[in-house]
Scaffold this motif. Structure first.
Motif, PDB file in Angstrom:
ATOM      1  N   LEU A  58      -7.244  -2.031   3.749  1.00 53.47           N
ATOM      2  CA  LEU A  58      -6.595  -0.929   4.465  1.00 53.47           C
ATOM      3  C   LEU A  58      -7.662  -0.174   5.235  1.00 53.47           C
ATOM      4  CD1 LEU A  58      -3.772   1.388   3.327  1.00 53.47           C
ATOM      5  CD2 LEU A  58      -5.850   2.429   4.220  1.00 53.47           C
TER       6      LEU A  58
ATOM      7  N   CYS B 216      -2.614   0.385  -4.258  1.00 51.78           N
ATOM      8  CA  CYS B 216      -2.079  -0.926  -3.914  1.00 51.78           C
ATOM      9  C   CYS B 216      -1.187  -1.381  -5.064  1.00 51.78           C
ATOM     10  CB  CYS B 216      -3.196  -1.937  -3.650  1.00 51.78           C
ATOM     11  SG  CYS B 216      -4.285  -2.268  -5.061  1.00 51.78           S
TER      12      CYS B 216
ATOM     13  N   TRP C 156       0.847  -1.192   0.000  1.00 52.27           N
ATOM     14  CA  TRP C 156       0.000   0.000   0.000  1.00 52.27           C
ATOM     15  C   TRP C 156       0.883   1.242   0.000  1.00 52.27           C
ATOM     16  CZ3 TRP C 156      -5.097   0.339  -0.821  1.00 52.27           C
ATOM     17  CH2 TRP C 156      -5.872  -0.819  -0.686  1.00 52.27           C
TER      18      TRP C 156
ATOM     19  N   HIS D  67       5.343   9.291  -3.546  1.00 53.60           N
ATOM     20  CA  HIS D  67       4.752   8.016  -3.161  1.00 53.60           C
ATOM     21  C   HIS D  67       5.477   7.490  -1.924  1.00 53.60           C
ATOM     22  CE1 HIS D  67       3.799   8.445  -7.473  1.00 53.60           C
ATOM     23  NE2 HIS D  67       2.656   7.880  -7.127  1.00 53.60           N
TER      24      HIS D  67
ATOM     25  N   ARG E  22       0.954   5.728  -0.761  1.00 54.99           N
ATOM     26  CA  ARG E  22       0.130   6.933  -0.746  1.00 54.99           C
ATOM     27  C   ARG E  22       0.881   8.078  -1.425  1.00 54.99           C
ATOM     28  NH1 ARG E  22      -1.681   9.036   4.961  1.00 54.99           N
ATOM     29  NH2 ARG E  22       0.584   9.172   5.225  1.00 54.99           N
TER      30      ARG E  22
ATOM     31  N   ASP F 106      -4.508  13.573   5.651  1.00 53.22           N
ATOM     32  CA  ASP F 106      -4.549  12.213   5.104  1.00 53.22           C
ATOM     33  C   ASP F 106      -5.046  12.186   3.663  1.00 53.22           C
ATOM     34  OD1 ASP F 106      -3.691  11.074   7.520  1.00 53.22           O
ATOM     35  OD2 ASP F 106      -5.733  11.151   8.312  1.00 53.22           O
TER      36      ASP F 106
ATOM     37  N   TYR G  20      -4.375   6.764  -2.759  1.00 49.94           N
ATOM     38  CA  TYR G  20      -3.854   5.539  -2.162  1.00 49.94           C
ATOM     39  C   TYR G  20      -3.813   4.447  -3.236  1.00 49.94           C
ATOM     40  CZ  TYR G  20      -4.366   7.697   2.447  1.00 49.94           C
ATOM     41  OH  TYR G  20      -4.243   8.525   3.532  1.00 49.94           O
TER      42      TYR G  20
ATOM     43  N   LEU H  85       3.354   2.658   2.945  1.00 48.92           N
ATOM     44  CA  LEU H  85       2.554   2.615   4.159  1.00 48.92           C
ATOM     45  C   LEU H  85       2.651   1.257   4.849  1.00 48.92           C
ATOM     46  CD1 LEU H  85      -0.685   4.434   2.900  1.00 48.92           C
ATOM     47  CD2 LEU H  85       1.226   5.406   4.191  1.00 48.92           C
TER      48      LEU H  85
ATOM     49  N   ARG I 139       0.513  12.011  -1.531  1.00 49.04           N
ATOM     50  CA  ARG I 139      -0.210  13.101  -0.877  1.00 49.04           C
ATOM     51  C   ARG I 139      -0.783  14.051  -1.905  1.00 49.04           C
ATOM     52  NH1 ARG I 139       0.100  13.087   4.493  1.00 49.04           N
ATOM     53  NH2 ARG I 139       1.799  11.944   5.502  1.00 49.04           N
TER      54      ARG I 139
END
Length: 209
Positions: free
Chosen positions: A101, A116, A54, A67, A56, A110, A114, A70, A58
């Motif tokens: 997740l 995968c 996973w 990237h 992320r 947050d 996101y 996580l 922002r």
């Protein structure tokens, strides 16, 4: 090199595109601050022992718009989290062939996309991504405005009501031109009548001589 740093470098160099190998849901989430978010990723065309990562990205514009790793699910080591992840807030668990997740007490920080990911040979397979937007107040759908019918009030009649077209400058000019044309035509007709009368008198005088 640490696995987290290696994954960040691989994600930076890879071309992000939705893969049919990974089914990621939902594609978009807008949620209020303090709520819980659940995302799912399923490897449809691979074995159940596939390691699912996973990542992320922002939400831009942000100085951290890259990237970041996580967590990852591994059949041997279980769940591996990044050192920067607070496990009381972000957790990953396995449900059948899906990696779930779970993100609790979300904040505007947050927000982001996101992904995968699985590592193939040699390509990287990415899910289509889940765009998460965390807002303090959810936007409300605008209600259709109702047309208000106002009652017509009776007005007293005006003392002078003007009928017919308004006399503008062009209309007055045309009227003046018409009058002048009639006067000229009348003058020409009178002059021609006098000339004919004189010519007739001359002919009569010459005939009776």
């Amino acid at each position: 090199m640490q696995p987290g740093l290696w994954l960040l470098l691989a994600a930076q160099l890879a071309v992000l595109h939705g893969s049919s190998v990974l089914q990621q849901t939902p594609p978009f989430l807008m949620i209020q601050t303090g709520k819980t978010v659940v995302m799912s990723c399923e490897a449809t065309a691979s074995r159940t022992s596939t390691r699912i990562y996973w990542l992320r990205q922002r939400q831009a514009p942000s100085p951290d718009s890259h990237h970041e790793f996580l967590a990852a699910w591994d059949s041997l080591r279980g769940i591996v989290y990044s050192q920067e992840v607070k496990q009381e807030k972000l957790t990953v668990f396995l449900d059948a062939s899906r990696s779930i997740l779970n993100l609790t007490k979300v904040e505007p920080a947050d927000s982001g996309i996101y992904f995968c990911m699985t590592i193939g040979s040699p390509e990287l397979n990415f899910g289509k991504g889940t765009q998460l937007s965390v807002v303090d107040v959810l936007p409300t759908t605008a209600q259709p405005t109702k047309k208000t019918t106002t009652k017509k009030r009776c007005r007293p009649p005006s003392p002078v009501t003007q009928k017919g077209p308004s006399c503008g400058p062009i209309t007055l000019g045309l009227l003046v031109a018409g009058v002048l044309l009639l006067l000229v035509s009348l003058g020409v007709a009178i002059h021609l009548h006098r000339l004919r009368r004189r010519a007739r008198l001359r002919l009569l005088k010459q005939f009776y001589k």
